[in-house]
Design an enzyme around this catalytic site. Structure first.
Site, PDB file in Angstrom:
ATOM      1  N   HIS A 143       0.355  -1.066  -0.090  1.00  0.00           N
ATOM      2  CA  HIS A 143       0.126  -0.262   0.173  1.00  0.00           C
ATOM      3  C   HIS A 143       0.862   0.903  -0.264  1.00  0.00           C
ATOM      4  O   HIS A 143       0.085   2.349   0.201  1.00  0.00           O
ATOM      5  CB  HIS A 143      -1.127  -0.180   1.420  1.00  0.00           C
ATOM      6  CG  HIS A 143      -1.656  -1.357   1.268  1.00  0.00           C
ATOM      7  ND1 HIS A 143      -0.848  -2.530   2.976  1.00  0.00           N
ATOM      8  CD2 HIS A 143      -3.187  -1.718   0.642  1.00  0.00           C
ATOM      9  CE1 HIS A 143      -2.215  -3.116   2.281  1.00  0.00           C
ATOM     10  NE2 HIS A 143      -2.964  -3.161   1.011  1.00  0.00           N
TER      11      HIS A 143
HETATM   12  S1  FES Z   1       1.438  -0.361   3.215  1.00  0.00           S
HETATM   13 FE1  FES Z   1      -0.001  -2.335   4.098  1.00  0.00          FE
HETATM   14  S2  FES Z   1       1.426  -3.560   4.482  1.00  0.00           S
HETATM   15 FE2  FES Z   1       2.379  -1.788   4.059  1.00  0.00          FE
END
Ligand code: FES
Length: 184
Positions: A143
């Site tokens: 993410h």
């Molecule tokens: S940003 Fe979601 S698991 Fe690393």
């Protein structure tokens, strides 16, 4: 059962025993030689105790990943530029500020500096990828969280920095993860 299937079953049993150290002792004669042949470091690993890592071949700019207690940890040999970037970065660059000095380690009397951090993103546990763009040191592919070279979170959904395991330097070339510093 055909001969081929019988030998497959035997191989499966062996793998099960070889990978399940705790169960292996209970089944007795077959498994015990596997356990008794482990060196002290392997026995410690199986039990989750401290692990000794030879870092002599890890040059500045390189990263290795080791497993301790079933989880990955990064051992990153910082370059002089990376150390300077981390120390000079303003607090406003970080979501969970901590002084760079508190996250950079060196063996006593040694000039080489290291970042030793947990390798699971503090958002949902993915393993970030190393990047070399100055201050920025890791990018989480899941993410998009970004961490600096000492594992401090800069952007993205990760709420906190990559955690610091207990460790000591036994020498300039040997790091022990899982051992508390004396007096800690
Ligand atoms: S940003 Fe979601 S698991 Fe690393």
């Amino acid at each position: 059962m055909s001969e081929a299937h019988a030998s497959d079953a035997t191989r499966r049993d062996f793998l099960y025993i070889a990978t399940g150290a705790a169960g292996a002792v209970a089944v007795g004669g077959v498994a015990w030689p596997l356990v008794s042949q482990m060196g002290p470091n392997e026995r410690e690993k199986a039990a989750g105790g401290p692990v000794e890592i030879d870092i002599s071949a890890v040059e500045p700019g390189m990263l290795i990943t080791v497993i301790w207690r079933g989880k990955p940890y990064f051992i990153r040999h910082l370059t002089e530029d990376e150390v300077a970037s981390a120390k000079n970065a303003p607090e406003s660059d970080f979501r969970d500020f901590a002084a760079a000095d508190s996250r950079i380690a060196a063996a006593e009397g040694a000039a080489e500096e290291w970042a030793i951090v947990g390798a699971n993103c503090t958002h949902l546990g993915c393993v970030p990828t190393k990047v070399d763009t100055g201050l920025e040191g890791w990018l989480c592919p899941c993410h998009g969280s970004k961490f600096d070279v000492t594992g401090r979170v800069m952007k993205g959904p990760a709420p906190t920095n990559l955690p610091l395991p207990p460790f000591v330097f036994a020498s300039e070339e040997k790091l022990v993860i899982g051992q508390e510093k004396a007096g800690a």
